[in-house]
Design a protein around this motif. Structure first.
Motif, PDB file in Angstrom:
ATOM      1  N   PHE A 153       0.822  -1.209   0.000  1.00 52.18           N
ATOM      2  CA  PHE A 153       0.000   0.000   0.000  1.00 52.18           C
ATOM      3  C   PHE A 153       0.860   1.265   0.000  1.00 52.18           C
ATOM      4  O   PHE A 153       0.514   2.256  -0.666  1.00 52.18           O
ATOM      5  N   CYS A 154       1.984   1.196   0.703  1.00 57.45           N
ATOM      6  CA  CYS A 154       2.864   2.364   0.717  1.00 57.45           C
ATOM      7  C   CYS A 154       3.419   2.629  -0.686  1.00 57.45           C
ATOM      8  O   CYS A 154       3.451   3.780  -1.155  1.00 57.45           O
ATOM      9  N   SER A 155       3.824   1.585  -1.368  1.00 55.42           N
ATOM     10  CA  SER A 155       4.351   1.737  -2.732  1.00 55.42           C
ATOM     11  C   SER A 155       3.244   2.165  -3.692  1.00 55.42           C
ATOM     12  O   SER A 155       3.463   2.990  -4.601  1.00 55.42           O
ATOM     13  N   TYR A 156       2.064   1.609  -3.510  1.00 55.39           N
ATOM     14  CA  TYR A 156       0.956   1.955  -4.404  1.00 55.39           C
ATOM     15  C   TYR A 156       0.591   3.436  -4.251  1.00 55.39           C
ATOM     16  O   TYR A 156       0.381   4.141  -5.242  1.00 55.39           O
ATOM     17  N   MET A 157       0.527   3.869  -2.999  1.00 55.49           N
ATOM     18  CA  MET A 157       0.148   5.260  -2.768  1.00 55.49           C
ATOM     19  C   MET A 157       1.284   6.222  -3.179  1.00 55.49           C
ATOM     20  O   MET A 157       1.012   7.310  -3.706  1.00 55.49           O
ATOM     21  N   GLY A 158       2.506   5.823  -2.956  1.00 54.15           N
ATOM     22  CA  GLY A 158       3.625   6.705  -3.285  1.00 54.15           C
ATOM     23  C   GLY A 158       3.910   6.766  -4.767  1.00 54.15           C
ATOM     24  O   GLY A 158       4.472   7.753  -5.272  1.00 54.15           O
ATOM     25  N   SER A 159       3.511   5.739  -5.530  1.00 54.29           N
ATOM     26  CA  SER A 159       3.809   5.725  -6.962  1.00 54.29           C
ATOM     27  C   SER A 159       2.846   6.600  -7.772  1.00 54.29           C
ATOM     28  O   SER A 159       3.050   6.782  -8.968  1.00 54.29           O
ATOM     29  N   GLN A 160       1.820   7.164  -7.127  1.00 50.67           N
ATOM     30  CA  GLN A 160       0.900   8.025  -7.876  1.00 50.67           C
ATOM     31  C   GLN A 160       1.583   9.304  -8.342  1.00 50.67           C
ATOM     32  O   GLN A 160       1.136   9.948  -9.304  1.00 50.67           O
ATOM     33  N   TYR A 161       2.685   9.647  -7.691  1.00 48.58           N
ATOM     34  CA  TYR A 161       3.430  10.841  -8.116  1.00 48.58           C
ATOM     35  C   TYR A 161       4.344  10.534  -9.307  1.00 48.58           C
ATOM     36  O   TYR A 161       4.789  11.463  -9.980  1.00 48.58           O
ATOM     37  N   LEU A 162       4.611   9.249  -9.542  1.00 47.25           N
ATOM     38  CA  LEU A 162       5.470   8.851 -10.672  1.00 47.25           C
ATOM     39  C   LEU A 162       4.665   8.401 -11.879  1.00 47.25           C
ATOM     40  O   LEU A 162       5.040   8.685 -13.018  1.00 47.25           O
ATOM     41  N   PHE A 163       3.620   7.612 -11.620  1.00 46.65           N
ATOM     42  CA  PHE A 163       2.850   7.020 -12.727  1.00 46.65           C
ATOM     43  C   PHE A 163       1.408   7.497 -12.654  1.00 46.65           C
ATOM     44  O   PHE A 163       0.815   7.611 -11.578  1.00 46.65           O
ATOM     45  N   THR A 164       0.860   7.705 -13.810  1.00 44.03           N
ATOM     46  CA  THR A 164      -0.556   8.071 -13.883  1.00 44.03           C
ATOM     47  C   THR A 164      -1.420   6.853 -14.164  1.00 44.03           C
ATOM     48  O   THR A 164      -2.590   6.826 -13.808  1.00 44.03           O
ATOM     49  N   ASP A 165      -0.821   5.842 -14.784  1.00 47.85           N
ATOM     50  CA  ASP A 165      -1.564   4.632 -15.138  1.00 47.85           C
ATOM     51  C   ASP A 165      -1.672   3.732 -13.901  1.00 47.85           C
ATOM     52  O   ASP A 165      -0.700   3.514 -13.172  1.00 47.85           O
ATOM     53  N   THR A 166      -2.831   3.153 -13.666  1.00 49.02           N
ATOM     54  CA  THR A 166      -3.063   2.315 -12.482  1.00 49.02           C
ATOM     55  C   THR A 166      -2.282   1.003 -12.580  1.00 49.02           C
ATOM     56  O   THR A 166      -1.756   0.505 -11.559  1.00 49.02           O
ATOM     57  N   SER A 167      -2.188   0.435 -13.751  1.00 50.45           N
ATOM     58  CA  SER A 167      -1.475  -0.848 -13.883  1.00 50.45           C
ATOM     59  C   SER A 167       0.008  -0.690 -13.561  1.00 50.45           C
ATOM     60  O   SER A 167       0.627  -1.558 -12.925  1.00 50.45           O
ATOM     61  N   ALA A 168       0.595   0.439 -13.923  1.00 48.18           N
ATOM     62  CA  ALA A 168       2.000   0.684 -13.604  1.00 48.18           C
ATOM     63  C   ALA A 168       2.171   0.856 -12.101  1.00 48.18           C
ATOM     64  O   ALA A 168       3.159   0.385 -11.511  1.00 48.18           O
ATOM     65  N   ARG A 169       1.195   1.495 -11.459  1.00 44.01           N
ATOM     66  CA  ARG A 169       1.266   1.666 -10.009  1.00 44.01           C
ATOM     67  C   ARG A 169       1.159   0.314  -9.291  1.00 44.01           C
ATOM     68  O   ARG A 169       1.866   0.063  -8.308  1.00 44.01           O
ATOM     69  N   VAL A 170       0.277  -0.562  -9.782  1.00 41.76           N
ATOM     70  CA  VAL A 170       0.107  -1.898  -9.158  1.00 41.76           C
ATOM     71  C   VAL A 170       1.377  -2.720  -9.346  1.00 41.76           C
ATOM     72  O   VAL A 170       1.849  -3.394  -8.396  1.00 41.76           O
ATOM     73  N   ILE A 171       1.951  -2.683 -10.526  1.00 46.28           N
ATOM     74  CA  ILE A 171       3.176  -3.457 -10.786  1.00 46.28           C
ATOM     75  C   ILE A 171       4.309  -2.970  -9.891  1.00 46.28           C
ATOM     76  O   ILE A 171       5.048  -3.764  -9.294  1.00 46.28           O
ATOM     77  N   SER A 172       4.458  -1.660  -9.767  1.00 46.32           N
ATOM     78  CA  SER A 172       5.530  -1.144  -8.905  1.00 46.32           C
ATOM     79  C   SER A 172       5.269  -1.500  -7.440  1.00 46.32           C
ATOM     80  O   SER A 172       6.198  -1.795  -6.685  1.00 46.32           O
TER      81      SER A 172
END
Length: 199
Positions: A153-172
């Motif tokens: 969850f920390c990575s998912y929430m923090g990756s919103q500043y890097l990626f706009t696509d949801t699938s990229a956020r889930v993978i990261s």
């Protein structure tokens, strides 16, 4: 131990010839012993002493036959061995020693057997030990799951500043959670090895 010969027919025939020979100069005692041997009923026996005297006589007189030829079909008479009775004190002592050795062997074999371990219900100390062990396992698994989920969850929430696509956020987030999970497993395995390696 053998002390007499059981003589055969060849000995009987040759000694009869020797005794019947008129010019034979057999010593009186040897003649009597040989006659006594020939007159016996059943198996005829010749003592070693008489055999030695006869051998000496034959050697001295130069007779054409020898003692080994006379005794060719003879055999040694071996008396039956009679075992002496055993000393009762010795027998009792041996029995005491055997019992002592058997008891020591039994104690050596069973020294690490605990009677409480044989009880199916077990003791309270064993139950407490098992509860503590189960509690430690549950806490460790719960801690592992909380750490992996929190990392996700920390990575998912923090990756919103890097990626706009949801699938990229889930993978990261999955990659970050996997790295944290593997690190947690490594620490857990090293801890378990340390606990198992202690004497």
């Amino acid at each position: 131990m053998a002390s007499v010969f059981v003589v055969g027919d060849k000995f009987n025939d040759k000694v009869k010839e020797l005794l019947e020979n008129s010019d034979s100069s057999l010593p009186q005692r040897l003649r009597e012993e040989l006659e006594e041997t020939l007159e016996k009923d059943g198996p005829k026996t010749l003592s070693f002493g008489t055999a030695r005297q006869l051998k000496k006589y034959l050697q001295d007189k130069g007779h054409p036959f020898y003692l080994h030829e006379l005794l060719e079909d003879s055999s040694l008479h071996l008396p039956e061995f009679v075992q002496p009775p055993r000393n009762p004190e010795l027998v009792a002592r041996l029995e005491r020693i055997k019992a002592k050795l058997a008891n020591e062997e039994y104690n050596r074999i069973t020294r690490n057997v605990n009677a409480q371990e044989l009880n199916r219900s077990g003791t309270l100390a064993e139950i407490g030990l098992q509860v503590r062990s189960a509690k430690a396992v549950v806490v460790t698994v719960f801690n592992f799951l909380i750490t992996v989920v929190a990392a996700f969850f920390c990575s998912y929430m923090g990756s919103q500043y890097l990626f706009t696509d949801t699938s990229a956020r889930v993978i990261s987030a999955v990659i970050a959670a996997s790295v944290v999970g593997l690190a947690e497993l490594y620490v857990l395995v090293r801890t378990m090895e340390g606990e198992l390696g202690e004497p």
